[in-house]
Design a protein around this motif. Structure first.
Motif, PDB file in Angstrom:
ATOM      1  N   PRO A 118       0.813  -1.230   0.000  1.00 53.27           N
ATOM      2  CA  PRO A 118       0.000   0.000   0.000  1.00 53.27           C
ATOM      3  C   PRO A 118       0.840   1.270   0.000  1.00 53.27           C
ATOM      4  O   PRO A 118       0.495   2.247  -0.676  1.00 53.27           O
ATOM      5  CB  PRO A 118      -0.827  -0.130   1.288  1.00 53.27           C
ATOM      6  N   ARG A 119       1.949   1.261   0.709  1.00 50.08           N
ATOM      7  CA  ARG A 119       2.810   2.449   0.765  1.00 50.08           C
ATOM      8  C   ARG A 119       3.511   2.683  -0.557  1.00 50.08           C
ATOM      9  O   ARG A 119       3.673   3.832  -0.999  1.00 50.08           O
ATOM     10  CB  ARG A 119       3.842   2.289   1.889  1.00 50.08           C
ATOM     11  N   LEU A 120       3.926   1.615  -1.213  1.00 51.80           N
ATOM     12  CA  LEU A 120       4.568   1.760  -2.516  1.00 51.80           C
ATOM     13  C   LEU A 120       3.560   2.179  -3.578  1.00 51.80           C
ATOM     14  O   LEU A 120       3.870   2.980  -4.473  1.00 51.80           O
ATOM     15  CB  LEU A 120       5.247   0.446  -2.905  1.00 51.80           C
ATOM     16  N   ALA A 121       2.341   1.657  -3.502  1.00 48.71           N
ATOM     17  CA  ALA A 121       1.308   2.005  -4.488  1.00 48.71           C
ATOM     18  C   ALA A 121       0.913   3.480  -4.397  1.00 48.71           C
ATOM     19  O   ALA A 121       0.601   4.115  -5.419  1.00 48.71           O
ATOM     20  CB  ALA A 121       0.078   1.118  -4.297  1.00 48.71           C
ATOM     21  N   SER A 122       0.906   4.028  -3.204  1.00 43.48           N
ATOM     22  CA  SER A 122       0.513   5.428  -3.016  1.00 43.48           C
ATOM     23  C   SER A 122       1.647   6.401  -3.301  1.00 43.48           C
ATOM     24  O   SER A 122       1.410   7.608  -3.450  1.00 43.48           O
ATOM     25  CB  SER A 122       0.026   5.642  -1.578  1.00 43.48           C
ATOM     26  N   GLY A 123       2.875   5.885  -3.381  1.00 44.04           N
ATOM     27  CA  GLY A 123       4.031   6.762  -3.546  1.00 44.04           C
ATOM     28  C   GLY A 123       4.571   7.286  -2.235  1.00 44.04           C
ATOM     29  O   GLY A 123       5.531   8.070  -2.217  1.00 44.04           O
ATOM     30  N   GLU A 124       3.980   6.844  -1.124  1.00 41.45           N
ATOM     31  CA  GLU A 124       4.522   7.225   0.186  1.00 41.45           C
ATOM     32  C   GLU A 124       5.932   6.672   0.360  1.00 41.45           C
ATOM     33  O   GLU A 124       6.799   7.310   0.971  1.00 41.45           O
ATOM     34  CB  GLU A 124       3.615   6.697   1.297  1.00 41.45           C
ATOM     35  N   ALA A 125       6.153   5.478  -0.155  1.00 44.93           N
ATOM     36  CA  ALA A 125       7.472   4.840  -0.111  1.00 44.93           C
ATOM     37  C   ALA A 125       7.957   4.600  -1.534  1.00 44.93           C
ATOM     38  O   ALA A 125       7.164   4.422  -2.466  1.00 44.93           O
ATOM     39  CB  ALA A 125       7.408   3.523   0.655  1.00 44.93           C
ATOM     40  N   ILE A 126       9.274   4.585  -1.691  1.00 44.91           N
ATOM     41  CA  ILE A 126       9.914   4.331  -2.984  1.00 44.91           C
ATOM     42  C   ILE A 126      10.733   3.055  -2.855  1.00 44.91           C
ATOM     43  O   ILE A 126      11.388   2.819  -1.830  1.00 44.91           O
ATOM     44  CB  ILE A 126      10.807   5.512  -3.406  1.00 44.91           C
ATOM     45  N   GLY A 127      10.688   2.223  -3.893  1.00 43.34           N
ATOM     46  CA  GLY A 127      11.420   0.968  -3.872  1.00 43.34           C
ATOM     47  C   GLY A 127      12.459   0.890  -4.975  1.00 43.34           C
ATOM     48  O   GLY A 127      12.426   1.641  -5.949  1.00 43.34           O
ATOM     49  N   CYS A 128      13.389  -0.043  -4.825  1.00 43.02           N
ATOM     50  CA  CYS A 128      14.367  -0.335  -5.869  1.00 43.02           C
ATOM     51  C   CYS A 128      14.614  -1.841  -5.912  1.00 43.02           C
ATOM     52  O   CYS A 128      14.104  -2.589  -5.067  1.00 43.02           O
ATOM     53  CB  CYS A 128      15.670   0.444  -5.670  1.00 43.02           C
ATOM     54  N   PHE A 129      15.404  -2.277  -6.878  1.00 41.21           N
ATOM     55  CA  PHE A 129      15.588  -3.704  -7.184  1.00 41.21           C
ATOM     56  C   PHE A 129      17.081  -3.952  -7.331  1.00 41.21           C
ATOM     57  O   PHE A 129      17.717  -3.401  -8.238  1.00 41.21           O
ATOM     58  CB  PHE A 129      14.844  -3.998  -8.496  1.00 41.21           C
ATOM     59  N   GLY A 130      17.636  -4.756  -6.453  1.00 43.67           N
ATOM     60  CA  GLY A 130      19.073  -4.989  -6.451  1.00 43.67           C
ATOM     61  C   GLY A 130      19.443  -6.341  -7.034  1.00 43.67           C
ATOM     62  O   GLY A 130      19.372  -7.360  -6.330  1.00 43.67           O
ATOM     63  N   LEU A 131      19.818  -6.372  -8.310  1.00 43.90           N
ATOM     64  CA  LEU A 131      20.262  -7.603  -8.956  1.00 43.90           C
ATOM     65  C   LEU A 131      21.651  -7.435  -9.574  1.00 43.90           C
ATOM     66  O   LEU A 131      22.573  -8.164  -9.255  1.00 43.90           O
ATOM     67  CB  LEU A 131      19.259  -8.040 -10.029  1.00 43.90           C
ATOM     68  N   THR A 132      21.808  -6.456 -10.466  1.00 48.52           N
ATOM     69  CA  THR A 132      23.076  -6.245 -11.181  1.00 48.52           C
ATOM     70  C   THR A 132      24.199  -5.899 -10.213  1.00 48.52           C
ATOM     71  O   THR A 132      24.007  -5.131  -9.272  1.00 48.52           O
ATOM     72  CB  THR A 132      22.910  -5.119 -12.213  1.00 48.52           C
ATOM     73  N   GLU A 133      25.363  -6.456 -10.471  1.00 50.23           N
ATOM     74  CA  GLU A 133      26.540  -6.185  -9.644  1.00 50.23           C
ATOM     75  C   GLU A 133      27.640  -5.554 -10.490  1.00 50.23           C
ATOM     76  O   GLU A 133      27.594  -5.610 -11.730  1.00 50.23           O
ATOM     77  CB  GLU A 133      27.037  -7.471  -8.993  1.00 50.23           C
ATOM     78  N   PRO A 134      28.650  -4.947  -9.855  1.00 54.08           N
ATOM     79  CA  PRO A 134      29.723  -4.312 -10.619  1.00 54.08           C
ATOM     80  C   PRO A 134      30.379  -5.254 -11.628  1.00 54.08           C
ATOM     81  O   PRO A 134      30.767  -4.821 -12.717  1.00 54.08           O
ATOM     82  CB  PRO A 134      30.708  -3.863  -9.540  1.00 54.08           C
ATOM     83  N   ASP A 135      30.496  -6.533 -11.298  1.00 51.23           N
ATOM     84  CA  ASP A 135      31.168  -7.481 -12.190  1.00 51.23           C
ATOM     85  C   ASP A 135      30.231  -8.506 -12.809  1.00 51.23           C
ATOM     86  O   ASP A 135      30.686  -9.412 -13.511  1.00 51.23           O
ATOM     87  CB  ASP A 135      32.271  -8.225 -11.416  1.00 51.23           C
ATOM     88  N   HIS A 136      28.933  -8.375 -12.539  1.00 45.64           N
ATOM     89  CA  HIS A 136      27.980  -9.370 -13.041  1.00 45.64           C
ATOM     90  C   HIS A 136      26.690  -8.667 -13.465  1.00 45.64           C
ATOM     91  O   HIS A 136      25.851  -8.344 -12.642  1.00 45.64           O
ATOM     92  CB  HIS A 136      27.703 -10.436 -11.988  1.00 45.64           C
ATOM     93  N   GLY A 137      26.581  -8.423 -14.796  1.00 42.63           N
ATOM     94  CA  GLY A 137      25.384  -7.806 -15.341  1.00 42.63           C
ATOM     95  C   GLY A 137      24.539  -8.827 -16.072  1.00 42.63           C
ATOM     96  O   GLY A 137      23.509  -9.276 -15.578  1.00 42.63           O
ATOM     97  N   SER A 138      25.003  -9.256 -17.256  1.00 39.56           N
ATOM     98  CA  SER A 138      24.239 -10.216 -18.054  1.00 39.56           C
ATOM     99  C   SER A 138      24.259 -11.628 -17.477  1.00 39.56           C
ATOM    100  O   SER A 138      23.492 -12.481 -17.923  1.00 39.56           O
ATOM    101  CB  SER A 138      24.788 -10.245 -19.488  1.00 39.56           C
ATOM    102  N   ASP A 139      25.120 -11.874 -16.503  1.00 46.25           N
ATOM    103  CA  ASP A 139      25.252 -13.209 -15.897  1.00 46.25           C
ATOM    104  C   ASP A 139      24.914 -13.139 -14.410  1.00 46.25           C
ATOM    105  O   ASP A 139      25.779 -13.301 -13.545  1.00 46.25           O
ATOM    106  CB  ASP A 139      26.681 -13.718 -16.095  1.00 46.25           C
ATOM    107  N   PRO A 140      23.634 -12.878 -14.082  1.00 46.45           N
ATOM    108  CA  PRO A 140      23.284 -12.682 -12.670  1.00 46.45           C
ATOM    109  C   PRO A 140      23.464 -13.932 -11.826  1.00 46.45           C
ATOM    110  O   PRO A 140      23.602 -13.838 -10.607  1.00 46.45           O
ATOM    111  CB  PRO A 140      21.814 -12.260 -12.720  1.00 46.45           C
ATOM    112  N   GLY A 141      23.475 -15.114 -12.453  1.00 46.66           N
ATOM    113  CA  GLY A 141      23.668 -16.340 -11.685  1.00 46.66           C
ATOM    114  C   GLY A 141      25.027 -16.427 -11.022  1.00 46.66           C
ATOM    115  O   GLY A 141      25.210 -17.230 -10.099  1.00 46.66           O
ATOM    116  N   SER A 142      25.968 -15.586 -11.460  1.00 47.66           N
ATOM    117  CA  SER A 142      27.315 -15.574 -10.869  1.00 47.66           C
ATOM    118  C   SER A 142      27.475 -14.477  -9.826  1.00 47.66           C
ATOM    119  O   SER A 142      28.606 -14.149  -9.449  1.00 47.66           O
ATOM    120  CB  SER A 142      28.364 -15.404 -11.970  1.00 47.66           C
ATOM    121  N   MET A 143      26.370 -13.901  -9.373  1.00 52.95           N
ATOM    122  CA  MET A 143      26.449 -12.821  -8.383  1.00 52.95           C
ATOM    123  C   MET A 143      27.243 -13.246  -7.147  1.00 52.95           C
ATOM    124  O   MET A 143      27.270 -14.423  -6.768  1.00 52.95           O
ATOM    125  CB  MET A 143      25.045 -12.379  -7.969  1.00 52.95           C
ATOM    126  N   ARG A 144      27.898 -12.261  -6.540  1.00 52.87           N
ATOM    127  CA  ARG A 144      28.711 -12.520  -5.350  1.00 52.87           C
ATOM    128  C   ARG A 144      28.034 -12.086  -4.054  1.00 52.87           C
ATOM    129  O   ARG A 144      28.470 -12.500  -2.975  1.00 52.87           O
ATOM    130  CB  ARG A 144      30.050 -11.796  -5.486  1.00 52.87           C
TER     131      ARG A 144
END
Length: 385
Positions: A118-144
């Motif tokens: 509900p907080r994200l839907a209203s814009g009261e809170a902001i979210g982000c998504f942490g997948l890509t790493e400095p050395d692992h972009g197209s190969d997320p399975g190798s994340m450290r």
């Protein structure tokens, strides 16, 4: 500008209402300022989030928890109109809804959903998504980035993420990490000790967007922070499929804005005693730009109908992302050539869209990776390694 294929005639009255509402918001709240935001390298996400939330645009394709619960084409049309303003604006909405909210909605516990959606839907809170790493972009399975559970049941998270939209203004991050049992998703409030985010500066693309690095230094999370509904790469990749669907619609808006600017300029720019739009070479450019725009719009509409029917496959989303982003970038570059020297100024939207699309071509699956997805679909042979 004329819609040569009359694609918007295929939209329902509700879709057109959403189109007009978002287009009006972009015209009034974004276009008068976005050139300055781009030049200064800022994006007023905190200011715009409640307004976007009040329009029902955050997590608009999700059901319940304050979300609008609209269909796939409604979401696509909204993304198209947002990106006609700027790719950074569509990225903000896309990350909030498809990358931060969707995994909580799809894989989270009821308590996690009630706390954050509900907080994200209203814009009261902001979210982000942490997948890509400095050395692992197209190969997320190798994340450290790694999370280990200690005897108390808490998780200890260590690592870093890179190129994270909304990262340094987010209230919560959905972070993907290796564990002893496979890749898991974690809900990490920004106030958690050991978590830090730094904005990335000196960008020459997506300047009207917050891009950050995330760092986790012995971040202690309760057992309840884990998304219980998924283990493995299926989790983050399914989120990316949702977001890529928004992209393949969004870039149609950026391309349309470039073509409109080129047509307007060609009608009014006088050279050799007549508008440059009266010359055959200019008309040829405009005609092929319109063809590419129409094909991209058809692709988006078709994939939207497949998604509404529950038949959309990830490889089809790759098809749309690959084809439509390349078409939009080609249109932007051609528009820049029609505007000549004026095409490199922020008095016109073209150079801003063109540089933004260079990033859109890369993020959420590079052009090369989506090419290999289609190659595998055609041959049955994976060529990623």
């Amino acid at each position: 500008m004329e819609d040569l294929l009359e694609l918007d005639d295929q939209l329902t009255p509700e879709h057109r209402m959403i189109r007009d509402t978002v287009r009006r918001f972009v015209s009034e709240r974004v276009l008068p300022h976005v050139g300055e935001w781009f030049e200064r390298g800022v994006f007023p996400g905190r200011e715009l989030a409640p307004e976007l939330g009040s329009l029902g645009l955050l997590g608009m394709h999700l059901e319940g928890y304050g979300c609008a619960g609209l269909d796939a084409i409604s979401y696509g049309v909204a993304c198209r109109e947002l990106e006609a303003g700027d790719s950074g604006l569509r990225s903000f909405v896309s990350v909030q809804g498809s990358l931060a909210m969707f995994p909580i909605w799809k894989y989270g516990s009821e308590e996690q959903k009630q706390e954050w959606l509900p907080r994200l839907a209203s814009g009261e809170a902001i979210g982000c998504f942490g997948l890509t790493e400095p050395d692992h972009g197209s190969d997320p399975g190798s994340m450290r980035t790694y999370a280990k559970q200690d005897p108390s049941g808490d998780w200890i998270l260590n690592g870093s993420k890179m190129w994270i939209t909304n990262g340094s203004i987010a209230d919560v991050a959905v972070v993907w990490a290796q564990t002893d049992s496979g890749i898991r998703g974690f809900i990490v409030p920004a106030s958690t000790p050991g978590f830090s985010a730094q904005e990335i500066h000196r960008k020459l693309s997506l300047r009207a967007s917050v891009t950050s690095s995330l760092h986790f230094d012995d971040v202690r999370l309760p057992a309840s922070a884990v998304l219980p509904g998924v283990t493995g790469l299926k989790g983050p990749l399914s989120c990316l499929t949702e977001a890529r669907y928004g992209i393949l619609w969004g870039v149609v808006g950026a391309a349309r804005a470039c073509l409109e600017a080129a047509v307007d300029y060609a009608r009014t720019r006088i050279q050799f005693g007549k508008p440059i739009g009266a010359f055959q070479l200019t008309q040829r450019k405009l005609a092929w730009m319109a063809v590419a725009l129409g094909q991209a719009g058809l692709t988006a509409l078709h994939l939207g109908r497949l998604k509404e029917a529950g038949r959309l496959k990830p490889r089809q989303v790759s098809f749309g992302k690959l084809a439509n982003v390349r078409a939009a970038l080609d249109i932007a570059r051609e528009a820049r050539s029609i505007l000549g020297a004026n095409g490199i100024t922020l008095e016109y939207p073209v150079i801003r869209h063109m540089t933004n699309l260079e990033s859109v071509l890369t993020y959420e699956g590079t052009e090369e990776v989506h090419t290999l997805v289609l190659g595998e679909a055609l041959t049955g042979v994976a060529a990623y390694r």
